[in-house]
Design a protein around this motif. Structure first.
Motif, short mmCIF file in Angstrom:
data_model
loop_
_atom_site.label_atom_id
_atom_site.label_comp_id
_atom_site.label_asym_id
_atom_site.label_seq_id
_atom_site.Cartn_x
_atom_site.Cartn_y
_atom_site.Cartn_z
N LEU A 261 4.34 -110.81 15.16
CA LEU A 261 4.82 -110.45 16.51
C LEU A 261 4.65 -111.63 17.46
O LEU A 261 3.57 -112.23 17.53
N TYR A 262 5.73 -111.96 18.16
CA TYR A 262 5.60 -112.81 19.34
C TYR A 262 6.31 -112.06 20.47
O TYR A 262 7.49 -112.27 20.72
N PRO A 263 5.58 -111.15 21.12
CA PRO A 263 6.22 -110.32 22.14
C PRO A 263 6.31 -111.07 23.47
O PRO A 263 5.73 -112.15 23.62
N GLY A 264 7.01 -110.48 24.41
CA GLY A 264 6.96 -110.99 25.77
C GLY A 264 5.61 -110.62 26.38
O GLY A 264 4.90 -109.74 25.88
N ASP A 265 5.23 -111.30 27.46
CA ASP A 265 4.01 -110.93 28.17
C ASP A 265 4.22 -111.19 29.66
O ASP A 265 5.31 -111.59 30.08
N THR A 266 3.19 -110.99 30.45
CA THR A 266 3.39 -111.11 31.90
C THR A 266 3.77 -112.53 32.30
O THR A 266 4.48 -112.74 33.28
N LYS A 267 3.32 -113.52 31.53
CA LYS A 267 3.66 -114.91 31.86
C LYS A 267 5.05 -115.29 31.34
O LYS A 267 5.82 -115.95 32.02
N ASN A 268 5.33 -114.88 30.10
CA ASN A 268 6.63 -115.20 29.47
C ASN A 268 7.29 -113.90 29.02
O ASN A 268 7.11 -113.47 27.88
N PRO A 269 8.05 -113.26 29.92
CA PRO A 269 8.59 -111.93 29.59
C PRO A 269 9.50 -111.92 28.36
O PRO A 269 9.62 -110.90 27.70
N ARG A 270 10.12 -113.06 28.04
CA ARG A 270 10.98 -113.10 26.85
C ARG A 270 10.26 -113.75 25.67
O ARG A 270 10.89 -114.14 24.69
N GLY A 271 8.96 -113.89 25.77
CA GLY A 271 8.21 -114.51 24.69
C GLY A 271 8.44 -116.00 24.64
O GLY A 271 8.74 -116.63 25.66
N LYS A 272 8.32 -116.57 23.46
CA LYS A 272 8.40 -118.03 23.32
C LYS A 272 9.50 -118.46 22.35
O LYS A 272 10.02 -119.56 22.44
N LEU A 273 9.83 -117.58 21.43
CA LEU A 273 10.70 -118.00 20.32
C LEU A 273 12.18 -117.89 20.70
O LEU A 273 12.56 -117.08 21.53
N ARG A 274 12.99 -118.73 20.07
CA ARG A 274 14.41 -118.82 20.43
C ARG A 274 15.25 -117.96 19.50
O ARG A 274 15.06 -117.98 18.28
N LEU A 275 16.20 -117.26 20.11
CA LEU A 275 17.07 -116.37 19.34
C LEU A 275 17.86 -117.14 18.28
O LEU A 275 17.89 -116.74 17.12
N LEU A 276 18.51 -118.23 18.69
CA LEU A 276 19.43 -118.91 17.77
C LEU A 276 18.71 -119.65 16.65
O LEU A 276 19.16 -119.63 15.51
N TYR A 277 17.64 -120.34 17.00
CA TYR A 277 17.04 -121.28 16.03
C TYR A 277 15.92 -120.67 15.23
O TYR A 277 15.54 -121.21 14.19
N GLU A 278 15.32 -119.58 15.74
CA GLU A 278 14.15 -119.03 15.06
C GLU A 278 14.33 -117.56 14.68
O GLU A 278 14.22 -117.19 13.51
N ALA A 279 14.64 -116.73 15.69
CA ALA A 279 14.67 -115.28 15.44
C ALA A 279 15.82 -114.87 14.52
O ALA A 279 15.61 -114.16 13.52
N ASN A 280 17.05 -115.29 14.83
CA ASN A 280 18.19 -114.85 14.02
C ASN A 280 18.11 -115.28 12.55
O ASN A 280 18.30 -114.44 11.66
N PRO A 281 17.84 -116.56 12.29
CA PRO A 281 17.80 -116.96 10.87
C PRO A 281 16.77 -116.17 10.07
O PRO A 281 17.04 -115.73 8.95
N LEU A 282 15.59 -115.95 10.67
CA LEU A 282 14.54 -115.23 9.94
C LEU A 282 14.85 -113.74 9.87
O LEU A 282 14.51 -113.07 8.89
N ALA A 283 15.52 -113.22 10.90
CA ALA A 283 15.91 -111.79 10.88
C ALA A 283 16.89 -111.52 9.74
O ALA A 283 16.81 -110.49 9.06
N PHE A 284 17.83 -112.44 9.53
CA PHE A 284 18.81 -112.28 8.44
C PHE A 284 18.07 -112.25 7.10
O PHE A 284 18.34 -111.43 6.22
N ILE A 285 17.11 -113.14 6.96
CA ILE A 285 16.35 -113.20 5.71
C ILE A 285 15.53 -111.92 5.51
O ILE A 285 15.54 -111.32 4.43
N ILE A 286 14.84 -111.48 6.56
CA ILE A 286 13.96 -110.32 6.36
C ILE A 286 14.78 -109.06 6.05
O ILE A 286 14.38 -108.24 5.23
#
Ligand code: AHM
Ligand code: MG
Length: 334
Positions: A261-286
């Protein structure tokens, strides 16, 4: 897959997959081979990072205002150089570069675009911890010529391939084209990626949760409740594992089962990870491995991006844990 004698290298595996699609031109196979080629060069450099003066920070920062490590810059260059001349792609986008990366005018343009995080987890370089390269391939939307931003503003559902390379105790290349997930281990003595993990599947429930708990005081109550729930499941004693290197945390959980989990928080509401370069590629794999990836409520692969560098909360891993989180997040569980 046909019967194989002896070891299967990545090229053979890609060719055999390509033959399953008589209409395939081989463009796609070439792109993946070139990414694997860049990965070998990066792997070599990562492995000798301690003995040449390449460790440490470069004198520049990237679009996110983070300091770039020297190897980040190197890996970014190698990915671009491996792909720009192929004639099979019309543009690239990198976590390390602000805008779309154009293909030099002297080279023909092809029907694909490639996105990558050339060296993820780079803050770990100096301390000898596993790092990785993440990549993904889409078919272009624009009709011809040079690619443009629009080609990248596609949901992860449109991906035609994604993968990662982990520079760990061995170097591995893991990818999917939507027909299962396969992993190849680099044999440094012959310089080839050899099939080592055929048709990878992640357990439906795991025993690991991975989150930066130092952010606890910044979390939404629902995240706290989820983590408490996990810790109190009596039938299975969960263990906490967090390297702080996404590819390494993801790879371990993919094989063993669990949730990152890398959730959003009060400092970074959208978290830290990038949709295009990190989240999407790994989501497709999982998903291909039988797991799931969400931003809390939505499936990661359904999010339509509007920005090359947009961030997203990421909850990814075994179905059981990801769906449990989703229940807390949407209020089904309180
Ligand atoms: P990077 O792309 O700049 O290397 O940052 C991404 C990394 C991920 O590999 C890792 O999961 C995360 O940052 C760790 O962040 P934190 O130190 O906030 O827990
Ligand atoms: Mg990264």
């Amino acid at each position: 897959m046909s019967l194989r004698r002896g070891v299967t290298n990545l090229s053979r595996f890609l060719l055999e997959e390509q033959r399953l699609f008589p209409e395939a031109t081989g463009d796609f196979t070439l792109i993946l081979e070139q990414i694997a080629f860049a990965a070998k060069i990066i792997s070599r450099e990562v492995n000798k990072a301690g003995i040449v003066n390449i460790l440490g920070k470069a004198d520049s920062s990237n679009v996110h205002g983070e300091e770039q490590q020297k190897l980040d810059v190197y890996a970014n260059e190698k990915m671009i150089q491996a792909l720009d001349h192929t004639g099979k792609i019309c543009a690239m986008a990198s976590e390390e570069v602000d805008d779309v990366i154009d293909i030099p005018s002297k080279y023909p343009k092809g029907k694909y675009v490639v996105v990558f995080d050339p060296l993820d987890g780079s803050s770990n370089i100096d301390v000898n911890i596993s790092i990785g390269t993440i990549f993904a391939v889409y078919k272009r939307i624009s009709p011809e010529g040079s690619g443009c931003k629009k080609d990248f503003m596609q949901p992860g559902r449109n991906l035609v391939a994604s993968g990662y390379v982990i520079y760990g105790s061995s170097t591995m290349f893991v990818y999917t084209t939507g027909r299962g997930v396969n992993g190849f281990t680099l044999d440094p003595s012959v310089g080839e990626f050899l099939l080592s993990h055929y048709n990878m599947k992640t357990p439906n429930e795991g025993g690991i949760y991975s989150i930066n708990e130092a952010n606890y005081h910044k979390w939404d109550e629902r995240i706290k409740k989820f983590v408490e729930h996990i810790k109190n499941i009596k039938e299975r004693q969960y263990t906490s594992r967090y390297i702080g290197s996404l590819v390494a945390d993801f790879h371990r959980n993919l094989l063993k089962g669990g949730v990152f989990l890398y959730p959003g928080d009060t400092k970074n509401p959208r978290g830290k990870l990038r949709l295009l370069y990190e989240a999407n590629p790994l989501a497709f794999i999982i998903e291909q491995a039988g797991g799931k990836a969400i931003d809390g409520e939505n499936n990661i692969l359904d999010i339509v991006p509007d920005n090359l560098h947009q961030k997203t909360p990421l909850i990814i891993g075994s179905k059981f844990e990801v769906e449990l989180f989703q229940k807390y997040w949407t209020g089904e569980l309180k």
